[in-house]
Design an enzyme around this catalytic site. Sequence first.
Site, mmCIF file in Angstrom:
data_model
loop_
_atom_site.group_PDB
_atom_site.id
_atom_site.type_symbol
_atom_site.label_atom_id
_atom_site.label_comp_id
_atom_site.label_asym_id
_atom_site.label_seq_id
_atom_site.Cartn_x
_atom_site.Cartn_y
_atom_site.Cartn_z
ATOM 1 C CD GLN A 19 -1.143 -0.264 3.716
ATOM 2 O OE1 GLN A 19 -1.383 0.658 4.486
ATOM 3 N NE2 GLN A 19 -1.693 -1.470 3.833
ATOM 4 C CG HIS A 48 -0.462 5.788 3.673
ATOM 5 N ND1 HIS A 48 -1.579 4.980 3.682
ATOM 6 C CD2 HIS A 48 0.439 5.157 4.476
ATOM 7 C CE1 HIS A 48 -1.367 3.929 4.463
ATOM 8 N NE2 HIS A 48 -0.153 4.014 4.947
ATOM 9 C CD GLU A 66 1.537 3.541 8.068
ATOM 10 O OE1 GLU A 66 0.331 3.854 8.120
ATOM 11 O OE2 GLU A 66 1.924 2.417 7.707
ATOM 12 C CG HIS A 98 4.262 1.017 3.521
ATOM 13 N ND1 HIS A 98 3.789 2.187 2.973
ATOM 14 C CD2 HIS A 98 3.364 0.704 4.518
ATOM 15 C CE1 HIS A 98 2.690 2.560 3.586
ATOM 16 N NE2 HIS A 98 2.398 1.678 4.533
ATOM 17 N NE ARG A 133 -6.391 -2.260 1.429
ATOM 18 C CZ ARG A 133 -7.203 -1.325 1.916
ATOM 19 N NH1 ARG A 133 -7.815 -0.498 1.072
ATOM 20 N NH2 ARG A 133 -7.398 -1.205 3.197
#
Length: 403
Positions: free
Chosen positions: A96, A98, A133, A264, A283
Amino acid sequence: MDLLDNTVKTYAWGSATALPELLGTEPTGGPQAELWMGAHTGAPSRVDRGTGPVSLADVIAADPAAELGPAAVGAFGPRLPFLLKLLAAATPLSLQVHPDRGQAEAGFADEEARGVPVDAPHRTYKDANHKPELICALTPFEGLCGFRPAADTADLLEQLGVDQLKPYADLLRARPEGDALREVFTAVLTADPDAVADTVHRAAEAAARLGADHPERATAAAFTAYAGLARHYPGDPGVIAAMLLNHVRLAPGEALYLGAGVPHAYLHGLGVEIMANSDNVLRCGLTPKHVDVPELLRIVRFEAGGPGVLRPAPAEDGSGEEVYATPIDEFRLSRHVLAAGSAARPLPAPAAQILLCTAGRIALRSADGRELVLAPGRSAYVPAGERVTMAGTGTLFRATVAL
């Protein structure tokens, strides 16, 4: 300060034993993937201030300035800007990426204007926020992170000896690196499904053989990981896409920061994860869920480099705090490792914080004499301005914002 009552998410990839072992609870027999700590609407923590359990999100919404601190509200708005988790992966998560904040705002507005329901399976943007994240390993942790240099990936593909992969290896050598990564990634995700399935099967067989027969090679662990992906997701083009990425193993205490556009996947292990308060995930593969290839190719950053393993650095104030440095402000993760007999340490209080014990027993004491004792897996919420000290023997992770 408040003891948190948190929700466990039972996603299929979760470990049946890792979280129960940390928490000292009986396994349910099913997967326990994530323990959420925070005020995310998907599973807000609960606190009890004498009138029964209430949502931490509702507590903050009732008086954001008092709970979060005026500076934090001014910088991030009237909600807790991060979500803290314990993540326990037994099988691989999806590959995935972001979006950055601008991409998220534009994508969310577009889907809203087109009337795509937020809970629709083909919906891409759940909110208008970015989702950087950080994952910090509590046990040996395995994952994929960022594109490997193109020439190194060409070498890896050639070692597999699969004819269908040769054009990809040739492209990776012939074109400028960013262009080559984009072209190969695009070709893999848009290829004929039957042809890709056969390529995945052949590549997985070769990877399993090379990983087992040549454990001394630097690529052995990566080959074993790619073969494992194919066992979990047979025929999935994400297996070939994953071969473009760095395979990384984290020792306990090491971490990875995942910024916008970095592909990642987490493969196995237990860790502390912190992220901006968002649910935007695009994804690339290794999933039965929706894959929006055109939007994905717009979001992915086709930049090669190492995985950038982070290790905590001592805070400049000499407090004993160890900080995981990241380039964003919505969250700041640090840890305190307290030895037996060490003096009590104060915890700064300019903004709200969540404190998580991962080993030993940590006693928190407020200025008015109240005390909470945290065992492994237990956490507490501390509003802005409340002065707290900690003592005991063990490890405490501290999540707050960077002001």
